[in-house]
Design a protein around this motif. Sequence first.
Motif: not given
Length: 191
Positions: A90, A95-96
């Motif tokens: 992450k 997001y990630g």
Amino acid sequence: MKKVLLALFLSVFSLELLNAQEVTFNDQKELVLKEVIKDSTLTKSQIFTAVQLMLSDWHPNTNSKNTIDYSDLTTGTIITKGQYWLGFHKSNLMYGYNVLADFSCTIRMKDGKYQVLLKVPTITLSWSAGNTDDEKVGVAHVYPTYDGYKTRHYLTKKPLTEFGPKVPEAMRTIFQSIKYSVLQNAEKDNF
């Protein structure tokens, strides 16, 4: 009782295999695991069928994927390529990166033995928001430790540092899946 003995045998046998599986670099800077497994009770056809069955429905975790590129019983060869999901890093609140080990696996077989050759050339960082291209990084840059290789995206250092050392473990998992599948499906063949 048979199941308990089989489970005990497989666990001891798998511990011995883990020690025997050495992961090394080849000339193309790919991580390689290669081993020949001998079992005089198995025919080429039994090994071929067992590996085909395993690869047709093999999902070691939810985000891994593989395809069979080549399969021929006459030559005793199966080649599969895919991506093994190492984990998710992450990068911000939403997001990630999904971190995937790209692999190719060649299984060659004869009566009584088979050879597994597993190669991992790159690690793929797939941004979960889907708005950028995937980033591929040569495995030599992340294993045994991250060497500071500059990527196009600025948030890749932590996932590469975190997941790079896990590549050999992933390779052993793939190898163990093939080995276990051959043993398990060969027993089913005997009814």
